[in-house]
Design an enzyme around this catalytic site. Structure first.
Site, mmCIF file in Angstrom:
data_model
loop_
_atom_site.group_PDB
_atom_site.id
_atom_site.type_symbol
_atom_site.label_atom_id
_atom_site.label_comp_id
_atom_site.label_asym_id
_atom_site.label_seq_id
_atom_site.Cartn_x
_atom_site.Cartn_y
_atom_site.Cartn_z
ATOM 1 N N ARG A 1 21.581 15.694 28.396
ATOM 2 C CA ARG A 1 22.742 16.548 28.570
ATOM 3 C C ARG A 1 22.561 17.803 27.733
ATOM 4 O O ARG A 1 22.345 17.707 26.532
ATOM 5 C CB ARG A 1 23.957 15.770 28.070
ATOM 6 C CG ARG A 1 25.162 15.916 28.893
ATOM 7 C CD ARG A 1 26.199 14.911 28.487
ATOM 8 N NE ARG A 1 26.616 14.995 27.102
ATOM 9 C CZ ARG A 1 27.828 14.675 26.666
ATOM 10 N NH1 ARG A 1 28.734 14.275 27.534
ATOM 11 N NH2 ARG A 1 28.150 14.744 25.412
ATOM 12 N N ASP B 1 20.828 8.489 19.873
ATOM 13 C CA ASP B 1 20.468 8.715 18.466
ATOM 14 C C ASP B 1 20.620 7.435 17.642
ATOM 15 O O ASP B 1 19.807 7.158 16.750
ATOM 16 C CB ASP B 1 21.335 9.830 17.870
ATOM 17 C CG ASP B 1 20.853 11.211 18.295
ATOM 18 O OD1 ASP B 1 19.656 11.343 18.632
ATOM 19 O OD2 ASP B 1 21.663 12.146 18.302
#
Ligand code: PRP
Length: 224
Positions: free
Chosen positions: A115, A214
């Site tokens: 994204r 992450d």
């Protein structure tokens, strides 16, 4: 009525929010910001296994005769070819192992998508699909359904290749994203462990669990 309630009622049969104490418990571990990467990965895998159980409930079966040590009996086996598992990179990789544990012979096709941090639009950078994908059911896998942009782009890629039967498995979904996905493609089904409240101004799911990619790969800025 909140957006969440509205979406839950509107798409009731196509949106399955899996209601189970084990899923709720594991999700609480994933949501906790103190959960370290190694635990996050393990629990993401465990939670996905529970989702696979639910998302494959309608797989067709065929009757076969089996001889037990004592008698001959009729058993049910999965019929037809295995579904193709399509994790959306990166974060979908954390769910892949749960699928292959439970459906060991299922082929894996990868879709790379990220994204854009400013526009929040998805950018596709990899599409590694087997040529027979149009003849199989597909399970499209990504932990997060936020704006729905990534899932819609992935659905488009798969539909363009002729995929007819498509099921999405996510962990956390935002009502706004669910609505966009069903507006784009009313024929998919979505299984999720949670339908959250809403997106924030940065298009992150609230309360959510942060940036799944992450947290899974240990690339949080806080670790720098
Ligand atoms: C995250 C997530 C989804 C997407 C969801 O990926 O894993 O793919 O964002 O957002 P959307 O519904 O608004 O499209 P990200 O772009 O952070 O890439 P990553 O998996 O490589 O970290």
């Amino acid at each position: 009525m909140s957006k969440k309630q509205e979406v839950a009622e509107q798409f009731g049969d196509r949106l399955v929010v899996i209601d189970h104490p084990l899923i709720a418990h594991k999700l609480s571990v994933l949501r906790d910001k103190r959960t370290p990467t190694n635990i996050f990965r393990d629990v993401a895998r465990e939670l996905t296994m529970l989702e696979v159980y639910e998302a494959t409930r309608t797989l067709p079966t065929t009757s076969i005769e089996v001889e037990t040590p004592l008698a001959t009996t009729t058993c049910e086996t999965i019929s037809g070819r295995e579904p193709v598992i399509v994790p959306i990179l990166r974060a979908g990789l954390a769910m892949q192992d749960a699928f292959t544990t439970l459906i060991p012979t299922a082929p894996i096709a990868h879709l790379g998508m990220y994204r854009d941090e400013e526009t929040h639009e998805p950018i596709e950078y990899l599409a590694k699909m087997p040529p027979y994908i149009a003849q199989r059911s597909v399970l499209l896998v990504d932990p997060m359904l936020a704006t729905g942009g990534s899932l819609i782009a992935a659905i488009k890629t798969l539909r363009d290749r002729g995929v007819k039967h498509l099921t999405c498995v996510v962990m956390v979904a935002a009502p706004e994203g669910v609505q966009r996905v069903f507006e784009y493609d009313p024929d998919v089904r979505i299984f999720t462990a949670a339908l959250d409240e809403r997106l924030n101004d940065d298009a992150f799911i609230l309360p959510g669990l942060g940036d799944a990619g992450d947290r899974i790969f240990g690339t949080l800025a806080i670790n720098d």
